[in-house]
Design an enzyme around this catalytic site. Structure first.
Site, mmCIF file in Angstrom:
data_model
loop_
_atom_site.group_PDB
_atom_site.id
_atom_site.type_symbol
_atom_site.label_atom_id
_atom_site.label_comp_id
_atom_site.label_asym_id
_atom_site.label_seq_id
_atom_site.Cartn_x
_atom_site.Cartn_y
_atom_site.Cartn_z
ATOM 1 N N ILE A 145 0.846 -1.209 0.000
ATOM 2 C CA ILE A 145 0.000 0.000 0.000
ATOM 3 C C ILE A 145 0.880 1.257 0.000
ATOM 4 C CG2 ILE A 145 -1.905 1.194 1.170
ATOM 5 C CD1 ILE A 145 -2.616 -1.636 2.363
ATOM 6 N N THR B 59 -6.420 -0.683 10.606
ATOM 7 C CA THR B 59 -7.078 -1.835 9.982
ATOM 8 C C THR B 59 -8.425 -2.123 10.627
ATOM 9 O OG1 THR B 59 -6.929 -4.258 9.776
ATOM 10 C CG2 THR B 59 -5.653 -3.271 11.520
ATOM 11 N N TYR C 43 -1.892 -8.881 16.010
ATOM 12 C CA TYR C 43 -1.772 -7.901 14.920
ATOM 13 C C TYR C 43 -2.786 -6.777 15.117
ATOM 14 C CZ TYR C 43 -2.630 -5.759 10.396
ATOM 15 O OH TYR C 43 -2.841 -4.836 9.405
ATOM 16 N N LYS D 44 -2.200 -2.649 16.296
ATOM 17 C CA LYS D 44 -2.692 -1.466 15.573
ATOM 18 C C LYS D 44 -3.597 -0.616 16.470
ATOM 19 C CE LYS D 44 -0.915 -2.101 11.371
ATOM 20 N NZ LYS D 44 -0.341 -1.114 10.476
ATOM 21 N N ASN E 105 -10.337 -4.790 3.103
ATOM 22 C CA ASN E 105 -9.383 -5.649 2.386
ATOM 23 C C ASN E 105 -8.752 -4.953 1.177
ATOM 24 O OD1 ASN E 105 -10.925 -7.484 4.099
ATOM 25 N ND2 ASN E 105 -9.845 -9.089 3.005
ATOM 26 N N HIS F 174 -3.125 -13.677 0.804
ATOM 27 C CA HIS F 174 -4.368 -12.989 0.456
ATOM 28 C C HIS F 174 -5.106 -13.664 -0.694
ATOM 29 C CE1 HIS F 174 -2.114 -9.761 2.597
ATOM 30 N NE2 HIS F 174 -3.279 -9.752 3.227
#
Ligand code: UFG
Length: 325
Positions: free
Chosen positions: A13, A118, A142, A146, A171, A190
């Site tokens: 990203i 996220t 995870y 965040k 996503n 993914h």
């Protein structure tokens, strides 16, 4: 002219955001430790520095070399399964690393940050579609790492006047429309790249993780958001930091099942995807999708351009056929 530091700008990203910022005329500097990032994903015209969040001296050197206006922060480990088996790695890199970055920013008086958060910070959905008021109870390290960072930002905002935008992606999917950069994870976990690699014959098949969920076709529903739409949102957030500071979702509000993805990929590629049914994957909620028309639209003026899953997959397919890294 002051520059924008893109931490983790060689990742998936991050690199699409750098490309977009450069096209929009923002002077960027990319810093990445290249553990998961790809040097080739960063345009030649953008200065690149090897730096590591774990090494405060490498951050201090970076902040001494350039005059930064703001930071866009993507540098994080993102494998949910690995975060369960090796939480130390996730808290150390994601949380402690971000503290090092914030310390370097504070020393130099840089008080603006746009951050990759996220939808995993919400955990198991209590209702859908999910808006920003949904309770945050992440179900893996995870997601917790965040969420901790979001909370640290809120405290720094109160105490030191930090201005932040924590963007909670659903996503992320697709690749640059021109095929120049795209998704390349090792290992790849993914759905969309795995489906396309199965279609190419690089993998035996795609395993559908469970078809007995309480959804229309029994497979999980997700909200796939094109990576270039995410890139635009980062730029808009950066531009609005004087007026907005806080968290927001980035999703389309469109729900797409695993079987829908496979069907759309077959349509785009004109090829069959070999499929096998497998047990559910631990920690996968039946459905996760964002409430449309949230603050990303009302505050940032952001509107995703890719609303059809076939169009998203077409960009991923273009990349998958001519991957440079
Ligand atoms: N899936 C399969 N087979 C596969 C891979 C995935 O059926 O081989 C399914 C998953 O069960 C899920 C859907 O495809 O239902 C999407 O899975 P991904 O692994 O592509 O994405 P996730 O929804 O698990 O993960 C994404 C982000 C994470 C983030 C998470 C939030 O990639 O970073 O959303 O829940 F943490």
């Amino acid at each position: 002219m002051k520059k924008i530091l893109v931490m983790g700008g060689a990742g998936y990203i991050g690199s699409h955001t750098v490309k977009h910022l450069a096209q929009e005329g923002y002077p960027c500097v990319v810093a990445d430790n290249l553990v998961y990032g790809h040097r080739e994903a960063v345009p030649e015209s953008v200065p690149f520095e090897k730096a590591d969040l774990a090494v405060p001296s490498s951050l201090d050197a970076l902040f001494a070399k350039y005059d930064f206006e703001a930071v866009v922060h993507f540098a994080a480990y993102t494998y949910v399964g690995e975060s369960v088996t090796d939480p130390q790695k996730y808290y150390q890199n994601n949380v402690a690393g971000t503290l090092n970055l914030l310390a370097a920013m504070k020393k130099r008086g840089v008080n603006k940050i746009v951050f990759s958060s996220t939808c995993a910070t919400y955990g198991e959905p209590q209702y859908t579609p999910m808006d920003e008021k949904h309770p945050q109870n992440p179900i893996n390290p995870y997601g917790r790492s965040k969420l901790m960072i979001e909370q640290i930002f809120a405290d720094y905002a109160r105490a030191y006047g930090l201005r932040y935008a924590a963007l909670r992606y659903f996503n992320a999917a697709g690749a640059a429309a021109d095929g120049s950069i795209g998704e390349s994870h090792n290992p790849e976990t993914h759905l969309i790249p795995l489906v396309l690699q199965a279609i190419k014959g690089e993998r035996d098949c795609i395993k559908i993780f469970g078809d007995d969920y309480p959804t229309p076709d029994g497979t999980c529903l997700r909200d796939y958001i094109h990576v270039e739409d995410l890139a635009t949102a980062h730029r808009l957030a950066l531009e609005k930091l004087d007026r907005f500071s806080g968290c927001m979702n980035l999703g389309t509000g469109v729900k797409t099942s695993v079987k829908d993805i496979i069907a759309a990929a077959e349509k785009v590629t004109g090829k069959k995807c070999p499929v096998r049914l497998a047990p559910r994957r631990a920690g996968d909620p039946a459905e996760l999708y964002a409430a449309a028309h949230g603050p990303a639209e009302t505050v940032l003026g952001w509107k995703p351009q890719y609303m059809q899953i076939e169009d998203i997959i077409a960009t991923a397919w273009k990349w998958e056929q001519n991957k440079r890294y």
